[in-house]
Scaffold this active site. Structure first.
Site, short mmCIF file in Angstrom:
data_model
loop_
_atom_site.label_atom_id
_atom_site.label_comp_id
_atom_site.label_asym_id
_atom_site.label_seq_id
_atom_site.Cartn_x
_atom_site.Cartn_y
_atom_site.Cartn_z
N ASN A 178 -8.33 -0.04 -5.36
CA ASN A 178 -7.81 0.57 -4.14
C ASN A 178 -8.98 1.07 -3.31
OD1 ASN A 178 -6.90 2.95 -2.42
ND2 ASN A 178 -4.93 2.12 -3.07
N SER A 194 -3.03 -2.02 -1.72
CA SER A 194 -2.82 -1.17 -0.56
C SER A 194 -1.61 -0.30 -0.87
CB SER A 194 -2.56 -2.03 0.67
OG SER A 194 -2.66 -1.26 1.84
N GLU A 195 -1.79 1.03 -0.80
CA GLU A 195 -0.74 1.91 -1.34
C GLU A 195 0.55 1.88 -0.55
OE1 GLU A 195 -3.76 2.96 -0.34
OE2 GLU A 195 -3.68 4.92 0.63
N ASN A 196 0.55 1.26 0.63
CA ASN A 196 1.81 1.12 1.35
C ASN A 196 2.65 -0.06 0.85
OD1 ASN A 196 -0.35 -0.37 2.55
ND2 ASN A 196 1.00 -0.89 4.25
N SER A 248 4.42 1.34 -5.77
CA SER A 248 2.99 1.33 -5.48
C SER A 248 2.30 2.51 -6.17
CB SER A 248 2.78 1.41 -3.97
OG SER A 248 1.42 1.31 -3.67
#
Lengths: 232, 217, 232, 217
Positions: free
Chosen positions: B23, B46-48, B88
């Protein structure tokens, strides 16, 4: 069973002052544009809004902010927005910031009947103030509580008349959990099809979580940062 | 004197290993993607809600529903997957992400990190940073060693914390250091930077053992 | 990055006595037949198995039971199985029973880094014995802890070389969460394709959760109760 | 005298309302699906991961990967969805299922239910029953009023509990009763069954107010 409503006006029936409302989306990606637009035309105020972000000055939840319809914001990352800053600094707007993963999990927990759970995020920071702390497996955790809402408003790519939803790419984000956590969940979709037309094996949000659904109109789908590379 | 942002990113890219899930935070960390060694494969999270970030799209391929955590339009690679934010952060909190690279305002010799809030300035929120530093298996901080003569490599952080005792390695414009139980252990110097200059720029306890090699970029 | 292994023999490398192993499936639906078959041919014993059920006398985890490879069973519904009954009553087999939703959530929590959480299920019953109790919103809850495993073994319909998985119909069941909760997760699939061939929008288990994957052979897919209706 | 299993199921089907999401337990509850009134639509949930259970398949449509919670082969209806067990019990625990219909060994006048374990006999496990009774918005129990002359409608359960203070309504071969703060309130008699017969078969406190109508089947 009829979950289909005509439009955003009909979808928000019963929404009133001081309610707690969740809005899906990450930045401006996957936000329920139709409901926000219509809500900004109402006199409804005093809302507690739960959303990862709070739109920008002239789009998304920024509309509700400008009208001073929001009393409190529960979010993770805010302030791409001068009016937000002004209201927060002047004390007009109450703000509760959460670690993003904690926010996501609190919402899922609300939908899943889990009133509280332990996470490591925020331990030792100001997020932990006033929260129960406990060690598990040699690591400190804090107790976080579930979030639910009077209304959850989500946006999907495709939906069917039973309320089943499918999201496109990264537009799922908070929508999928928020659909679970609303007493009444409103889904606006780009394309609404009869039950039976979506593959039951690939539904992101099962219809049981959705009470009202409609096909939205005039999606602008604004992009915050268009970043491109040169064609090779 | 010292590395520029791209050089910091380039040095950090040497930490990547084949098969890593990584990340990348906003800023310098994002640049690391440009320096992934050719012989290894890493997957960017991607944390979204995307595993397998690709390069920026060509102008005709821009898609509003396909963005990264910095809200920039991106593409996805073969073998990517999309998912919601709860899943996520299940990846992140559950320790499935091998490496998190992020920026910081300050790091302390105990491995505390301050990166999200400067009292008196506008608070934008912590986003996913607190989740990431609390749970990633390995955390590398990309930052400037000091700011206007003030060291950011400290005994104790002065700003509100993002996480405690979590940073493993720091790559600055001047040096590569590990956080150890006894303090910051100096591993490498930026080309042309002396150990004395690093000592002068470091407020926290610095451990210097033997010859400190120059970074290879 | 290479997650692809040749077969079940190669997939279970490193599995040894007294380990904790999760097995996906509900009844005989969606069980990892290949790994179970091969494991039954090894001398590995003393296993703590986590699985909703424990197979039947002559299929599924029943194979491991017959060989006395299982020391403890963590499950929700067991005993379609005479040998299971015998071993449990004789004390050879330790059994821990969980409400099914609690079992599912404990496994998800294990994969998601949540060490403990509160649920209402089991309050006031023997499931609550020794557990912390707390009231939330006027309702009593008990604290449940996460489950993880040295190995999680799951079965999917399709998988790709990155470890992305897709399940068919009700064969997802416990597989999806278990994939998250294994230190090493082995996925056996009916069809293994190169990365890029599965639609990234419709992946059930993202590849990050899977460490080893192979295409299984000779799936029997036994049905416990064939129930049919007459063609109209 | 009294209802047979199909008649109990038929009476319970009258409790269904249009739009309900319903979880049916094994045994008599499963039969309720055969008596859904034609003018309403209910969606049947199967806790192993299906919303929208259809009828049993014709022999040529049997599919090993498509079963209900009783491990029987089933089909799915238009608008169905499949999901994993964690999501399935999120629906149940989160109160999204409108009605749970399940069997029981015993019910107490406080609404406690015992349905999963008989000491001395083989314990097969509680499966999803504990989750269902702890969280469903509305719970109807389908059961025999007594067993070999022993009432199963009790002051206190004698068997290990599945859940406490959760049962709302009970439909037996003899009667329909609600659990109220003051005891079992008798609502309807089975055709040909007298109030006296119901009193005789009920150990728990029975509230009888006015004329008790016969069930309409």
């Amino acid at each position: 069973m009829n979950k289909v409503v005509k439009n955003a006006e009909e979808a928000i029936k019963g929404m009133s002052d001081n309610m707690t409302v969740m809005f899906g989306g990450f930045g401006l990606c996957g936000i329920p544009e139709n409901v926000i637009r219509v809500l900004a035309q109402t006199q409804i105020k005093g809302l507690v809004c739960i959303s990862n972000n709070c739109g920008v000055d002239d789009f998304g939840l920024g509309f509700l902010l400008k009208n001073k319809q929001i009393r409190k914001m529960v979010a993770s990352y805010v302030g791409e927005n001068a009016e937000f800053e002004r209201q927060m600094l002047s004390g007009e707007l109450e703000v509760e910031l959460n670690p993003q993963g904690t926010l996501a999990e609190r919402i899922r927990a609300g939908g899943a009947g889990i009133p509280a759970f332990f996470v490591p995020a925020g331990y030792g920071t100001e997020v932990a103030i006033g929260k129960e702390e406990r060690e598990f497996n040699g690591k400190m955790h804090i107790l976080e509580h579930a979030l639910t809402a009077d209304f959850a408003v989500v946006k999907a790519w495709k939906g069917d008349t039973n309320g089943n939803l499918i999201y496109k790419y990264t537009a799922s984000n908070f929508n999928n959990m928020m659909a679970m956590a609303g007493k009444i969940t409103i889904a606006e979709v780009e394309e609404l099809v009869p039950a039976g037309q979506l593959d039951p094996n690939f539904i992101h949000t099962p219809g049981i979580f959705v009470q009202r659904i409609f096909q939205g109109v005039n999606y602008e789908k604004r992009i915050e940062q268009v970043t491109t590379s040169n064609p090779k | 004197m010292g590395l520029d942002k791209n050089q910091i990113a380039k040095r950090i890219a040497q930490e990547l290993k084949d098969g890593y899930y990584v990340n990348l935070g906003i800023g310098i960390p994002t640049l690391v993607a440009n320096y992934v060694p050719e012989n290894i494969e890493v997957t960017l999270q991607s944390e979204n809600g995307l595993l397998g970030i690709g390069p920026f799209p060509t102008p005709n391929k821009v898609e509003a529903d396909l963005i990264n955590a910095g809200k920039q339009t991106v593409t996805y690679v073969d073998g990517a997957s999309f998912f919601d934010s709860a899943t996520s952060f299940a990846m992140i909190r559950g320790g499935h992400v091998d490496l998190t690279i992020l920026g910081a305002f300050e790091v302390s010799e105990e491995g505390d990190i301050a990166s999200w809030k400067v009292p008196g300035k506008l608070v934008k929120g912590m986003g996913g940073a607190m989740d990431l530093v609390a749970s990633a298996k390995n955390i590398i901080v990309a930052m400037q060693h000091s700011n206007k003569g003030q060291s950011k490599i400290l005994k104790k952080c002065t700003l509100p914390l993002t996480g405690v005792k979590c940073v493993k390695r720091i790559v600055t414009d001047l040096a590569v250091m590990d956080v150890t139980p006894n303090g910051f252990k100096l591993l490498e110097r930026a080309p042309g930077v002396t150990v004395e200059e690093i000592i002068a720029a470091t407020e926290g306890k610095l451990i210097i053992e033997g010859e400190i090699p120059e970074m290879k970029l």
